[in-house]
Write an enzyme that holds these catalytic residues in place. Structure first.
Site, PDB file in Angstrom:
ATOM      1  N   SER A  15       0.834  -1.210   0.000  1.00 39.87           N
ATOM      2  CA  SER A  15       0.000   0.000   0.000  1.00 39.87           C
ATOM      3  C   SER A  15       0.863   1.252   0.000  1.00 39.87           C
ATOM      4  O   SER A  15       1.868   1.324   0.713  1.00 39.87           O
ATOM      5  CB  SER A  15      -0.884   0.034   1.246  1.00 39.87           C
ATOM      6  OG  SER A  15      -1.762  -1.057   1.224  1.00 39.87           O
ATOM      7  N   GLU A  98      -1.711  -2.382  13.241  1.00 41.03           N
ATOM      8  CA  GLU A  98      -2.376  -2.116  11.959  1.00 41.03           C
ATOM      9  C   GLU A  98      -3.868  -2.453  12.055  1.00 41.03           C
ATOM     10  O   GLU A  98      -4.721  -1.751  11.523  1.00 41.03           O
ATOM     11  CB  GLU A  98      -1.724  -2.931  10.830  1.00 41.03           C
ATOM     12  CG  GLU A  98      -2.320  -2.596   9.470  1.00 41.03           C
ATOM     13  CD  GLU A  98      -1.789  -3.461   8.326  1.00 41.03           C
ATOM     14  OE1 GLU A  98      -1.265  -4.556   8.579  1.00 41.03           O
ATOM     15  OE2 GLU A  98      -1.918  -3.022   7.169  1.00 41.03           O
ATOM     16  N   GLU A 231     -10.211 -15.182   7.746  1.00 47.04           N
ATOM     17  CA  GLU A 231     -10.027 -16.577   8.210  1.00 47.04           C
ATOM     18  C   GLU A 231      -8.914 -16.622   9.272  1.00 47.04           C
ATOM     19  O   GLU A 231      -9.061 -17.264  10.313  1.00 47.04           O
ATOM     20  CB  GLU A 231      -9.653 -17.495   7.040  1.00 47.04           C
ATOM     21  CG  GLU A 231     -10.753 -17.730   6.018  1.00 47.04           C
ATOM     22  CD  GLU A 231     -10.928 -16.556   5.050  1.00 47.04           C
ATOM     23  OE1 GLU A 231      -9.966 -15.776   4.885  1.00 47.04           O
ATOM     24  OE2 GLU A 231     -12.019 -16.403   4.478  1.00 47.04           O
TER      25      GLU A 231
HETATM   26  C1  LIG Z   1      -6.253  -3.231  -0.087  1.00 47.13           C
HETATM   27  C2  LIG Z   1      -5.112  -4.106   0.326  1.00 47.13           C
HETATM   28  C3  LIG Z   1      -3.944  -3.526   0.767  1.00 47.13           C
HETATM   29  C4  LIG Z   1      -2.865  -4.326   1.150  1.00 47.13           C
HETATM   30  N1  LIG Z   1      -1.716  -3.713   1.567  1.00 47.13           N
HETATM   31  C5  LIG Z   1      -0.661  -4.461   1.954  1.00 47.13           C
HETATM   32  C6  LIG Z   1       0.565  -3.868   2.386  1.00 47.13           C
HETATM   33  O1  LIG Z   1       0.694  -2.641   2.420  1.00 47.13           O
HETATM   34  N2  LIG Z   1       1.585  -4.655   2.740  1.00 47.13           N
HETATM   35  C7  LIG Z   1       1.484  -6.008   2.717  1.00 47.13           C
HETATM   36  O2  LIG Z   1       2.439  -6.696   3.096  1.00 47.13           O
HETATM   37  N3  LIG Z   1       0.358  -6.621   2.292  1.00 47.13           N
HETATM   38  C8  LIG Z   1      -0.719  -5.871   1.913  1.00 47.13           C
HETATM   39  N4  LIG Z   1      -1.868  -6.489   1.477  1.00 47.13           N
HETATM   40  C9  LIG Z   1      -1.861  -7.946   1.357  1.00 47.13           C
HETATM   41  C10 LIG Z   1      -2.603  -8.680   2.465  1.00 47.13           C
HETATM   42  O3  LIG Z   1      -2.274  -8.250   3.755  1.00 47.13           O
HETATM   43  C11 LIG Z   1      -2.296 -10.184   2.316  1.00 47.13           C
HETATM   44  O4  LIG Z   1      -2.515 -10.582   1.000  1.00 47.13           O
HETATM   45  C12 LIG Z   1      -3.224 -10.962   3.204  1.00 47.13           C
HETATM   46  O5  LIG Z   1      -2.876 -10.758   4.553  1.00 47.13           O
HETATM   47  C13 LIG Z   1      -3.271 -12.451   2.885  1.00 47.13           C
HETATM   48  O6  LIG Z   1      -2.027 -12.999   2.821  1.00 47.13           O
HETATM   49  P1  LIG Z   1      -1.621 -13.908   1.570  1.00 47.13           P
HETATM   50  O7  LIG Z   1      -1.927 -13.155   0.322  1.00 47.13           O
HETATM   51  O8  LIG Z   1      -0.234 -14.355   1.838  1.00 47.13           O
HETATM   52  O9  LIG Z   1      -2.661 -15.106   1.633  1.00 47.13           O
HETATM   53  P2  LIG Z   1      -2.390 -16.617   1.925  1.00 47.13           P
HETATM   54  O10 LIG Z   1      -1.723 -16.774   3.274  1.00 47.13           O
HETATM   55  O11 LIG Z   1      -1.716 -17.216   0.746  1.00 47.13           O
HETATM   56  O12 LIG Z   1      -3.850 -17.174   2.068  1.00 47.13           O
HETATM   57  C14 LIG Z   1      -4.675 -17.464   0.950  1.00 47.13           C
HETATM   58  C15 LIG Z   1      -6.077 -17.781   1.456  1.00 47.13           C
HETATM   59  O13 LIG Z   1      -6.034 -18.921   2.329  1.00 47.13           O
HETATM   60  C16 LIG Z   1      -6.606 -18.595   3.594  1.00 47.13           C
HETATM   61  N5  LIG Z   1      -5.828 -19.212   4.672  1.00 47.13           N
HETATM   62  C17 LIG Z   1      -4.456 -19.235   4.772  1.00 47.13           C
HETATM   63  N6  LIG Z   1      -4.087 -19.884   5.897  1.00 47.13           N
HETATM   64  C18 LIG Z   1      -5.230 -20.267   6.547  1.00 47.13           C
HETATM   65  C19 LIG Z   1      -5.501 -20.946   7.774  1.00 47.13           C
HETATM   66  N7  LIG Z   1      -4.530 -21.395   8.573  1.00 47.13           N
HETATM   67  N8  LIG Z   1      -6.810 -21.142   8.111  1.00 47.13           N
HETATM   68  C20 LIG Z   1      -7.821 -20.698   7.308  1.00 47.13           C
HETATM   69  N9  LIG Z   1      -7.622 -20.041   6.125  1.00 47.13           N
HETATM   70  C21 LIG Z   1      -6.345 -19.832   5.750  1.00 47.13           C
HETATM   71  C22 LIG Z   1      -6.539 -17.076   3.693  1.00 47.13           C
HETATM   72  O14 LIG Z   1      -7.565 -16.565   4.531  1.00 47.13           O
HETATM   73  C23 LIG Z   1      -6.718 -16.652   2.253  1.00 47.13           C
HETATM   74  O15 LIG Z   1      -8.093 -16.577   1.924  1.00 47.13           O
HETATM   75  C24 LIG Z   1      -2.965  -5.727   1.075  1.00 47.13           C
HETATM   76  C25 LIG Z   1      -4.154  -6.313   0.602  1.00 47.13           C
HETATM   77  C26 LIG Z   1      -5.213  -5.514   0.233  1.00 47.13           C
HETATM   78  C27 LIG Z   1      -6.473  -6.170  -0.239  1.00 47.13           C
END
Ligand SMILES: Cc1cc2nc3c(=O)[nH]c(=O)nc-3n(C[C@H](O)[C@H](O)[C@H](O)COP(=O)(O)OP(=O)(O)OC[C@H]3O[C@@H](n4cnc5c(N)ncnc54)[C@H](O)[C@@H]3O)c2cc1C
Length: 261
Positions: A15, A98, A231
Site C-alpha cells: 500500500s 495495523e 479466516e
Molecule cells: C487493499 C489491500 C492492501 C494491502 N496492503 C498491503 C501492504 O501494504 N503490505 C502487505 O504486506 N500486504 C498488503 N496487502 C496484502 C494482504 O495483507 C495479504 O494478501 C493478506 O494478509 C493475505 O495474505 P496472503 O496473500 O499471503 O494469503 P495466503 O496466506 O496465501 O492465504 C490465501 C487464502 O487462504 C486462507 N488461509 C491461509 N491460511 C489459513 C488458515 N490457517 N486457516 C484458514 N484459512 C487460511 C486465507 O484466509 C486466504 O483466503 C494488502 C491487501 C489488500 C487487499
C-alpha cells in the site's frame, strides 16, 4: 565494521509504496530455523538503489497498492528493528497495531461507511422495505457496538500495545463494511450498478464516503484481506482471545529450508 545485508525479492500489494519514504521488510535471515524463527525485521529506504515500484490496479480501478521489486538492495544493520531472528515478534506487534488502525479508528457516530449507507437510505424512501429496514438497523447496532469497543481498545493502546483483541475489531469492521455496502447496492437496484469513475489513479488515502455505492461495495471486498484475512483473524480470536484448541501445525518445528513448497 558495520554489517550490510543484500536483499532481492518481489512484494505485491504494498500500500502507498509510490509515496512511501520508508517501508518495513521482514527477511528470512536463517533458513535453517523453523518458519517463524528465522525472520528479521528491517526498515527499507524506498529511495535506495534497486528499489522499483510498479502500480497494481485493483478491482475499483484505482491503484492504492503496488508491486515492489528489490534488486541487490543494500540494507545496513542500523536499519534492523529488534534482534536477529525476532522478526516475527516485531511483525506481530506491527500487525496488531495495523488492525487497530484499520478496524478501530476514531469515527464519529453515523459517519464512515455507515453514514454513507444511511444517507442513501434516507435519500431513497421509495425503495424502503421492512426487510431492508430491519437489516440496516441490525447493522447499525453492530457498527455502534464496534465503535464503542474500538474506543475502549484505543484507550488501552495509549498505555501499551494492543493484543489479539485487535483481530476481533478488524474482523467485525470488515464484515460490517461488506454487509452494509451489499445492502446499499440492493437498496439502489439498477442505479447501484452505475460506476462513477473508472480512471486509474494512485491514491494517498481511502475515500469511502464521497464515492459511489458501487465503489464502496468493491473497495470493501479488500477489507477482509488487508491487514490479515478474516479466516486468519478468526483463528487468532479462537486461539488467543477465546482460548479454544489450536489448529494442528505440523510444520512449526521443521527448518524452513526443509519444508515442501
Ligand atoms: C487493499 C489491500 C492492501 C494491502 N496492503 C498491503 C501492504 O501494504 N503490505 C502487505 O504486506 N500486504 C498488503 N496487502 C496484502 C494482504 O495483507 C495479504 O494478501 C493478506 O494478509 C493475505 O495474505 P496472503 O496473500 O499471503 O494469503 P495466503 O496466506 O496465501 O492465504 C490465501 C487464502 O487462504 C486462507 N488461509 C491461509 N491460511 C489459513 C488458515 N490457517 N486457516 C484458514 N484459512 C487460511 C486465507 O484466509 C486466504 O483466503 C494488502 C491487501 C489488500 C487487499
Amino acid at each position: 565494521m558495520a554489517r550490510t545485508g543484500i536483499v532481492n525479492g518481489q512484494k505485491v500489494w504494498t500500500s502507498v509504496a509510490h509515496l512511501a519514504q520508508l517501508a518495513i521488510l521482514v527477511a528470512r535471515t536463517d533458513p535453517s530455523r523453523p518458519k517463524h524463527a528465522g525472520l528479521t525485521y528491517f526498515i527499507c529506504d524506498m529511495s535506495a538503489p534497486g528499489v522499483e515500484v510498479r502500480p497494481l490496479r485493483q478491482i475499483t480501478g484505482q491503484a492504492e497498492f503496488n508491486e515492489v521489486f528489490l534488486t541487490d538492495v543494500r540494507i545496513p544493520d542500523a536499519q534492523r528493528l529488534g534482534d536477529e531472528g525476532q522478526g516475527w515478534r516485531v511483525a506481530t506487534t506491527t500487525l496488531n497495531n495495523e488492525r487497530v488502525s484499520i478496524g478501530g479508528r476514531a469515527v464519529p457516530r453515523d459517519s464512515g461507511i455507515l453514514g454513507a449507507v444511511a444517507r442513501t437510505w434516507r435519500e431513497n424512501p421509495a425503495k424502503h422495505t421492512p426487510e431492508l429496514h430491519d437489516r440496516l438497523l441490525r447493522l447499525w447496532v453492530e457498527a455502534e457496538a464496534g465503535r464503542l469497543a474500538a474506543m475502549k481498545l484505543r484507550q488501552r493502546v495509549a498505555g501499551g500495545q494492543p493484543g489479539p483483541e485487535s483481530s476481533a475489531l478488524k474482523l467485525s469492521y470488515a464484515r460490517g463494511n461488506q454487509q452494509l455496502t451489499g445492502l446499499e447496492l440492493e437498496l439502489l437496484g439498477e442505479d447501484g450498478l452505475r460506476y462513477d469513475d473508472w480512471t486509474m489513479t494512485q491514491l494517498d488515502r481511502l475515500d469511502f464516503t464521497t464515492r459511489s455505492a458501487g465503489y464502496r461495495f468493491l473497495r470493501a471486498k479488500g477489507n477482509s484481506i488487508e491487514g490479515g484475512t478474516s479466516e486468519i483473524l478468526r483463528n487468532i480470536v479462537a486461539e488467543r482471545v477465546l482460548g479454544l484448541p489450536v489448529e494442528p501445525r505440523a510444520d512449526k518445528d521443521i527448518a524452513w529450508k526443509d519444508l515442501s513448497r
